[in-house]
Enzyme design. Structure first.
Site, PDB file in Angstrom:
ATOM      1  N   SER A  32       0.742  -1.287   0.000  1.00  0.00           N
ATOM      2  CA  SER A  32       0.063  -0.054   0.011  1.00  0.00           C
ATOM      3  C   SER A  32       0.935   1.143   0.181  1.00  0.00           C
ATOM      4  CB  SER A  32      -0.685   0.081   1.337  1.00  0.00           C
ATOM      5  OG  SER A  32      -1.995  -0.607   0.820  1.00  0.00           O
ATOM      6  N   TYR A  47      -2.465  -2.167 -10.765  1.00  0.00           N
ATOM      7  CA  TYR A  47      -2.548  -1.711  -9.030  1.00  0.00           C
ATOM      8  C   TYR A  47      -1.841  -3.262  -8.289  1.00  0.00           C
ATOM      9  CZ  TYR A  47      -4.107  -1.858  -4.242  1.00  0.00           C
ATOM     10  OH  TYR A  47      -4.196  -1.987  -2.971  1.00  0.00           O
ATOM     11  N   TYR A  73      -4.800   4.272   7.720  1.00  0.00           N
ATOM     12  CA  TYR A  73      -6.146   3.821   7.408  1.00  0.00           C
ATOM     13  C   TYR A  73      -7.055   4.195   8.668  1.00  0.00           C
ATOM     14  CZ  TYR A  73      -3.421   0.590   4.533  1.00  0.00           C
ATOM     15  OH  TYR A  73      -2.335   0.327   3.438  1.00  0.00           O
ATOM     16  N   VAL A  79       0.990  -3.702   4.133  1.00  0.00           N
ATOM     17  CA  VAL A  79       0.970  -5.053   4.767  1.00  0.00           C
ATOM     18  C   VAL A  79       2.045  -5.866   4.737  1.00  0.00           C
ATOM     19  CG1 VAL A  79      -1.635  -5.364   4.970  1.00  0.00           C
ATOM     20  CG2 VAL A  79      -0.330  -6.031   2.648  1.00  0.00           C
TER      21      VAL A  79
HETATM   22  N1  GLN Z   1      -1.955  -5.198  -2.208  1.00  0.00           N
HETATM   23  C1  GLN Z   1      -2.647  -5.179  -1.011  1.00  0.00           C
HETATM   24  C2  GLN Z   1      -3.919  -5.362  -1.033  1.00  0.00           C
HETATM   25  O1  GLN Z   1      -4.461  -4.650  -2.195  1.00  0.00           O
HETATM   26  C3  GLN Z   1      -2.119  -3.766  -0.340  1.00  0.00           C
HETATM   27  C4  GLN Z   1      -2.742  -3.680   1.105  1.00  0.00           C
HETATM   28  C5  GLN Z   1      -2.007  -2.918   2.204  1.00  0.00           C
HETATM   29  O2  GLN Z   1      -0.763  -2.840   2.072  1.00  0.00           O
HETATM   30  N2  GLN Z   1      -2.524  -2.528   3.034  1.00  0.00           N
HETATM   31  O3  GLN Z   1      -4.871  -5.840  -0.386  1.00  0.00           O
END
Ligand code: GLN
Length: 332
Positions: free
Chosen positions: A85, A211, A263, A281
């Site tokens: 993310s 993405y 978040y 994440v």
């Molecule tokens: N690629 C992950 C997703 O789309 C990224 C989420 C994250 O880092 N919070 O779920």
């Protein structure tokens, strides 16, 4: 995380409006911040993308790059991980640089959703609006808006742009890309939902694919610090000297990070650390002290919102000890 969990109790708090202190002092403070983080083994490694669960949870790297290009790092700062993310922040900056503040504001928004990064309910409650570019819905809409004719051109624009932020050519981790592509039904659903509301006008499956690739780019804590330092330095990469985005775009991007970078925990983060930041994440965390420095952290154990625990602890220490909190002042 709360102050007690962040383990900053005895650090003290200074307010500093000028530059960061001289190099040797920073080296010592980064070492102290790293030691502080090492005391903590709370949190769990992400496993909803299966391959992320295979990582060594003990890894911990912490790096500060100041706006003069000075590097101060301790621990596993060369260990590579997928950016996840954190890519959202930099793709958003690239899009704002290409399209301008107003257009992106209307389509993607800037308000915290108060919900998890992959929430579908938040989209429904907002009548199809993604909310902001730091949750998956807004990030997929952001990537879809990148001004290129084909998905392949969009991808190259994203990869090149993020590479300029990092000051080196970034590559995809094919195993992460495959693992996430096989398990990203939720993101595909989010993209289709946005399409149903007219928020994505290109092919939603292609937008999710670009993405997913951007999330699979490999970085290390040092790269994140350079990328953060570029946002701290008015859009000029302080290591390569290259202008990547405008200073106005940095300002706008940092405002969005302050509101939504961690978040639904963004309020807690801003309250305790007082700096714009963005987590991923895989365990990465980038924090930006405008006009001063970027901080890159990597430690795979996450809190329940998906933010690196050791990364937050190390960054909280540095924010206090280096006087980086943008809300702190002393009487004139
Ligand atoms: N690629 C992950 C997703 O789309 C990224 C989420 C994250 O880092 N919070 O779920």
């Amino acid at each position: 995380m709360r102050q007690s969990e962040l383990d900053v109790g005895d650090v003290g708090q200074v307010a500093r409006t000028g530059a960061v202190p001289p190099g040797r002092d920073i080296d010592e403070l980064v070492a102290a911040a790293h030691a502080r983080g090492l005391r903590h083994a709370e949190g769990t490694v992400a496993d909803y993308i299966p391959i992320l669960a295979q990582v060594d949870p003990e890894l911990f790297g912490l790096c500060v790059v100041d706006v003069d290009g000075g590097v101060h790092e301790v621990g596993d700062t060369g260990a590579r991980f997928s950016i996840q993310s954190i890519s959202k922040a930099f793709v958003y900056a690239l899009l704002c640089d290409a399209l301008g503040h107003e257009e992106v504001f209307d389509v993607v928004g800037v308000n915290n959703t108060g919900a998890a990064f992959n929430s579908v309910v938040a989209i429904e409650l907002n009548e199809g609006h993604p909310g902001n570019p730091m949750v998956n819905a807004g990030a997929i809409a952001t990537t879809a808006l990148m001004p290129s004719a084909t998905a392949e051109e969009k991808w190259e624009a994203v990869r090149n742009g993020l590479s300029r932020f990092a000051g080196r050519g970034l590559e995809v981790d094919d195993d992460v890309y495959r693992s996430e592509s096989l398990t990203n039904q939720r993101n595909r659903a989010i993209a289709q939902l946005l399409e149903s509301y007219g928020r994505i006008r290109s092919d939603p499956a292609e937008a999710v694919d670009v993405y997913t690739r951007q999330c699979s780019l490999l970085v290390d804590a040092h790269d994140l610090a350079v990328m953060g330092a570029t946002l701290a330095d008015g859009g000029v990469n302080p290591v390569t000297g290259e202008r990547v985005v405008s200073a106005d775009v940095c300002r706008d991007t940092l405002a969005v990070l302050a509101a939504s970078g961690l978040y639904e925990r963004s309020g807690e983060w801003l309250f305790e650390i007082g700096l714009p930041g963005k987590s991923g994440v895989a365990g990465g965390l980038v924090t930006v002290a405008p006009g001063k420095a970027g901080i890159g952290a990597y430690a795979p154990r996450l809190d329940s919102a998906g933010n690196s625990v050791r990364g937050q602890i190390g960054t909280a220490y540095l924010s206090r000890a280096l006087g980086l909190n943008i809300f702190a002042s002393e009487p004139h």
